[in-house]
Scaffold this motif. Structure first.
Motif, PDB file in Angstrom:
ATOM      1  N   ILE A  67       0.831  -1.216   0.000  1.00 38.74           N
ATOM      2  CA  ILE A  67       0.000   0.000   0.000  1.00 38.74           C
ATOM      3  C   ILE A  67       0.860   1.259   0.000  1.00 38.74           C
ATOM      4  O   ILE A  67       0.453   2.312   0.483  1.00 38.74           O
ATOM      5  CB  ILE A  67      -0.972   0.003   1.215  1.00 38.74           C
ATOM      6  N   GLY A  68       2.055   1.154  -0.571  1.00 41.69           N
ATOM      7  CA  GLY A  68       2.921   2.326  -0.707  1.00 41.69           C
ATOM      8  C   GLY A  68       4.333   2.043  -0.229  1.00 41.69           C
ATOM      9  O   GLY A  68       4.565   1.140   0.583  1.00 41.69           O
ATOM     10  N   LYS A  69       5.257   2.807  -0.742  1.00 40.87           N
ATOM     11  CA  LYS A  69       6.660   2.638  -0.356  1.00 40.87           C
ATOM     12  C   LYS A  69       6.864   3.139   1.071  1.00 40.87           C
ATOM     13  O   LYS A  69       6.439   4.243   1.416  1.00 40.87           O
ATOM     14  CB  LYS A  69       7.569   3.401  -1.314  1.00 40.87           C
ATOM     15  N   VAL A  70       7.529   2.335   1.880  1.00 42.49           N
ATOM     16  CA  VAL A  70       7.844   2.742   3.251  1.00 42.49           C
ATOM     17  C   VAL A  70       9.102   3.601   3.223  1.00 42.49           C
ATOM     18  O   VAL A  70      10.107   3.215   2.620  1.00 42.49           O
ATOM     19  CB  VAL A  70       8.069   1.518   4.163  1.00 42.49           C
ATOM     20  N   THR A  71       9.034   4.756   3.848  1.00 42.30           N
ATOM     21  CA  THR A  71      10.188   5.653   3.908  1.00 42.30           C
ATOM     22  C   THR A  71      10.954   5.395   5.200  1.00 42.30           C
ATOM     23  O   THR A  71      10.437   5.624   6.295  1.00 42.30           O
ATOM     24  CB  THR A  71       9.735   7.125   3.862  1.00 42.30           C
ATOM     25  N   PHE A  72      12.175   4.894   5.072  1.00 38.06           N
ATOM     26  CA  PHE A  72      13.047   4.672   6.227  1.00 38.06           C
ATOM     27  C   PHE A  72      14.035   5.831   6.323  1.00 38.06           C
ATOM     28  O   PHE A  72      14.589   6.267   5.306  1.00 38.06           O
ATOM     29  CB  PHE A  72      13.805   3.352   6.092  1.00 38.06           C
ATOM     30  N   GLN A  73      14.254   6.306   7.532  1.00 44.12           N
ATOM     31  CA  GLN A  73      15.184   7.400   7.736  1.00 44.12           C
ATOM     32  C   GLN A  73      16.052   7.142   8.961  1.00 44.12           C
ATOM     33  O   GLN A  73      15.716   6.310   9.809  1.00 44.12           O
ATOM     34  CB  GLN A  73      14.439   8.730   7.882  1.00 44.12           C
ATOM     35  N   THR A  74      17.157   7.882   9.039  1.00 41.72           N
ATOM     36  CA  THR A  74      18.079   7.790  10.168  1.00 41.72           C
ATOM     37  C   THR A  74      18.313   9.192  10.709  1.00 41.72           C
ATOM     38  O   THR A  74      18.495  10.138   9.938  1.00 41.72           O
ATOM     39  CB  THR A  74      19.416   7.167   9.740  1.00 41.72           C
ATOM     40  N   GLU A  75      18.283   9.321  12.023  1.00 42.74           N
ATOM     41  CA  GLU A  75      18.475  10.626  12.653  1.00 42.74           C
ATOM     42  C   GLU A  75      19.543  10.514  13.736  1.00 42.74           C
ATOM     43  O   GLU A  75      19.560   9.552  14.510  1.00 42.74           O
ATOM     44  CB  GLU A  75      17.155  11.108  13.249  1.00 42.74           C
ATOM     45  N   ALA A  76      20.421  11.505  13.792  1.00 46.05           N
ATOM     46  CA  ALA A  76      21.472  11.512  14.807  1.00 46.05           C
ATOM     47  C   ALA A  76      20.887  11.858  16.166  1.00 46.05           C
ATOM     48  O   ALA A  76      20.006  12.711  16.278  1.00 46.05           O
ATOM     49  CB  ALA A  76      22.553  12.517  14.423  1.00 46.05           C
ATOM     50  N   LEU A  77      21.368  11.198  17.196  1.00 51.40           N
ATOM     51  CA  LEU A  77      20.934  11.441  18.558  1.00 51.40           C
ATOM     52  C   LEU A  77      21.968  12.307  19.283  1.00 51.40           C
ATOM     53  O   LEU A  77      23.142  12.332  18.887  1.00 51.40           O
ATOM     54  CB  LEU A  77      20.756  10.115  19.307  1.00 51.40           C
ATOM     55  N   PRO A  78      21.565  13.013  20.344  1.00 50.23           N
ATOM     56  CA  PRO A  78      22.524  13.827  21.107  1.00 50.23           C
ATOM     57  C   PRO A  78      23.709  13.017  21.637  1.00 50.23           C
ATOM     58  O   PRO A  78      24.801  13.545  21.835  1.00 50.23           O
ATOM     59  CB  PRO A  78      21.675  14.368  22.260  1.00 50.23           C
ATOM     60  N   SER A  79      23.487  11.723  21.843  1.00 53.37           N
ATOM     61  CA  SER A  79      24.551  10.857  22.360  1.00 53.37           C
ATOM     62  C   SER A  79      25.639  10.587  21.336  1.00 53.37           C
ATOM     63  O   SER A  79      26.695  10.039  21.665  1.00 53.37           O
ATOM     64  CB  SER A  79      23.946   9.526  22.818  1.00 53.37           C
ATOM     65  N   GLY A  80      25.364  10.949  20.079  1.00 57.77           N
ATOM     66  CA  GLY A  80      26.315  10.655  19.018  1.00 57.77           C
ATOM     67  C   GLY A  80      25.938   9.417  18.224  1.00 57.77           C
ATOM     68  O   GLY A  80      26.478   9.172  17.140  1.00 57.77           O
ATOM     69  N   GLN A  81      25.026   8.626  18.768  1.00 54.24           N
ATOM     70  CA  GLN A  81      24.537   7.459  18.045  1.00 54.24           C
ATOM     71  C   GLN A  81      23.457   7.887  17.054  1.00 54.24           C
ATOM     72  O   GLN A  81      23.053   9.042  17.023  1.00 54.24           O
ATOM     73  CB  GLN A  81      23.986   6.424  19.031  1.00 54.24           C
ATOM     74  N   SER A  82      22.993   6.959  16.269  1.00 54.73           N
ATOM     75  CA  SER A  82      21.936   7.256  15.294  1.00 54.73           C
ATOM     76  C   SER A  82      20.735   6.342  15.543  1.00 54.73           C
ATOM     77  O   SER A  82      20.881   5.247  16.090  1.00 54.73           O
ATOM     78  CB  SER A  82      22.441   7.084  13.862  1.00 54.73           C
ATOM     79  N   GLU A  83      19.560   6.817  15.151  1.00 51.62           N
ATOM     80  CA  GLU A  83      18.327   6.071  15.349  1.00 51.62           C
ATOM     81  C   GLU A  83      17.619   5.921  14.018  1.00 51.62           C
ATOM     82  O   GLU A  83      17.424   6.893  13.292  1.00 51.62           O
ATOM     83  CB  GLU A  83      17.424   6.805  16.339  1.00 51.62           C
ATOM     84  N   LYS A  84      17.233   4.694  13.710  1.00 48.44           N
ATOM     85  CA  LYS A  84      16.488   4.430  12.487  1.00 48.44           C
ATOM     86  C   LYS A  84      15.000   4.405  12.797  1.00 48.44           C
ATOM     87  O   LYS A  84      14.584   3.917  13.846  1.00 48.44           O
ATOM     88  CB  LYS A  84      16.920   3.100  11.872  1.00 48.44           C
ATOM     89  N   PHE A  85      14.203   4.938  11.887  1.00 44.37           N
ATOM     90  CA  PHE A  85      12.761   4.948  12.063  1.00 44.37           C
ATOM     91  C   PHE A  85      12.092   4.927  10.698  1.00 44.37           C
ATOM     92  O   PHE A  85      12.761   5.077   9.665  1.00 44.37           O
ATOM     93  CB  PHE A  85      12.305   6.173  12.869  1.00 44.37           C
ATOM     94  N   ALA A  86      10.786   4.742  10.698  1.00 39.96           N
ATOM     95  CA  ALA A  86      10.034   4.702   9.444  1.00 39.96           C
ATOM     96  C   ALA A  86       8.932   5.743   9.479  1.00 39.96           C
ATOM     97  O   ALA A  86       8.392   6.057  10.543  1.00 39.96           O
ATOM     98  CB  ALA A  86       9.432   3.316   9.220  1.00 39.96           C
ATOM     99  N   LEU A  87       8.617   6.282   8.313  1.00 38.66           N
ATOM    100  CA  LEU A  87       7.516   7.233   8.159  1.00 38.66           C
ATOM    101  C   LEU A  87       6.447   6.550   7.311  1.00 38.66           C
ATOM    102  O   LEU A  87       6.686   6.237   6.144  1.00 38.66           O
ATOM    103  CB  LEU A  87       8.010   8.520   7.498  1.00 38.66           C
ATOM    104  N   LEU A  88       5.289   6.305   7.918  1.00 35.12           N
ATOM    105  CA  LEU A  88       4.233   5.532   7.271  1.00 35.12           C
ATOM    106  C   LEU A  88       3.145   6.433   6.708  1.00 35.12           C
ATOM    107  O   LEU A  88       2.762   7.421   7.350  1.00 35.12           O
ATOM    108  CB  LEU A  88       3.605   4.566   8.283  1.00 35.12           C
TER     109      LEU A  88
END
Length: 225
Positions: A67-88
């Motif tokens: 039902i549509g392409k899932v948009t996956f993104q990565t965002e930098a965290l204050p800790s210096g690590q990164s977090e992956k998430f999806a926009l539905l």
């Protein structure tokens, strides 16, 4: 003959891993003018850990992408690590909730999602039918008033800044503005376009536009009190 096994869908169960989730407002993220639901915010409202929600989207990506392409993104965290998430998109967000047990938190989130996507559709309609035509009329009028001036670019920029201030919109965020903000932008652009069209020359054009917008500014100031 062995019967084919049905694919088992893991339920997203509210676990209460995030405190005070009821206090989190449900908002949408706009990607190329399409409203999307952030899996991190969905997890908060479900009272679930984001990694569980995100993993389910990844594991059942084929289902969601029907039902549509899932948009996956990565965002930098204050800790210096990164977090992956999806926009539905809207349908994908509802599909996620069909994989969840119908707990009070899930039902409350369904209501908020219906309201959020409904409001986004209304804002998009106002944008298309009211704001964009008045926006183009304004900048056409500024172009005519500028009459080839090398400062024309700044005339457009100044008008946009004034309108953004009135509507409470950050630069570059008009596409994701709400219905009320789209309406304010539409009315403001129409008033500014009229002022620009009536200007006898380019000198003082910005002040002409500011003066024309003062009545709207006054009404909005009263509303904000």
């Amino acid at each position: 003959m062995t019967k084919p096994q049905k694919k088992k869908i893991p339920c997203v169960v509210a676990q209460g891993s995030i405190a005070n989730t009821g206090a989190v407002d449900f908002g949408l993220t706009t990607i190329k003018e399409e409203p999307r639901a952030d899996t991190r915010l969905l997890a908060q409202h479900l009272g679930n850990q984001h990694k569980n929600v995100f993993e389910m989207v990844k594991n059942y990506k084929a289902d969601f992408e029907q039902i549509g392409k899932v948009t996956f993104q990565t965002e930098a965290l204050p800790s210096g690590q990164s977090e992956k998430f999806a926009l539905l998109n809207e349908d994908q967000a509802y599909l996620l909730l069909t994989y969840s047990r119908n707990t009070p938190k899930v039902r409350a989130l369904k209501v908020k999602m219906v309201q959020a996507f409904r409001d986004a559709r209304r804002a998009a309609e106002v944008r298309q039918t009211e704001y964009l035509p008045s926006y183009h009329a304004l900048h056409d009028a500024i172009k005519r008033a500028a009459n080839g001036s090398p400062n024309e670019r700044f005339m457009h920029m100044n008008a946009n800044k004034e309108l953004n201030r009135l509507a409470g919109v950050q630069p570059g965020q008009r596409a994701s503005a709400g219905q009320l903000q789209q309406s304010i932008l539409a009315v403001g652009c129409a008033m500014a376009a009229k002022a620009a069209a009536a200007a006898t020359d380019r000198h003082g054009l910005h002040q002409h536009i500011k003066n024309a917008l003062k009545p709207l500014d006054g009404v909005l100031s009263l509303e904000g009190k």
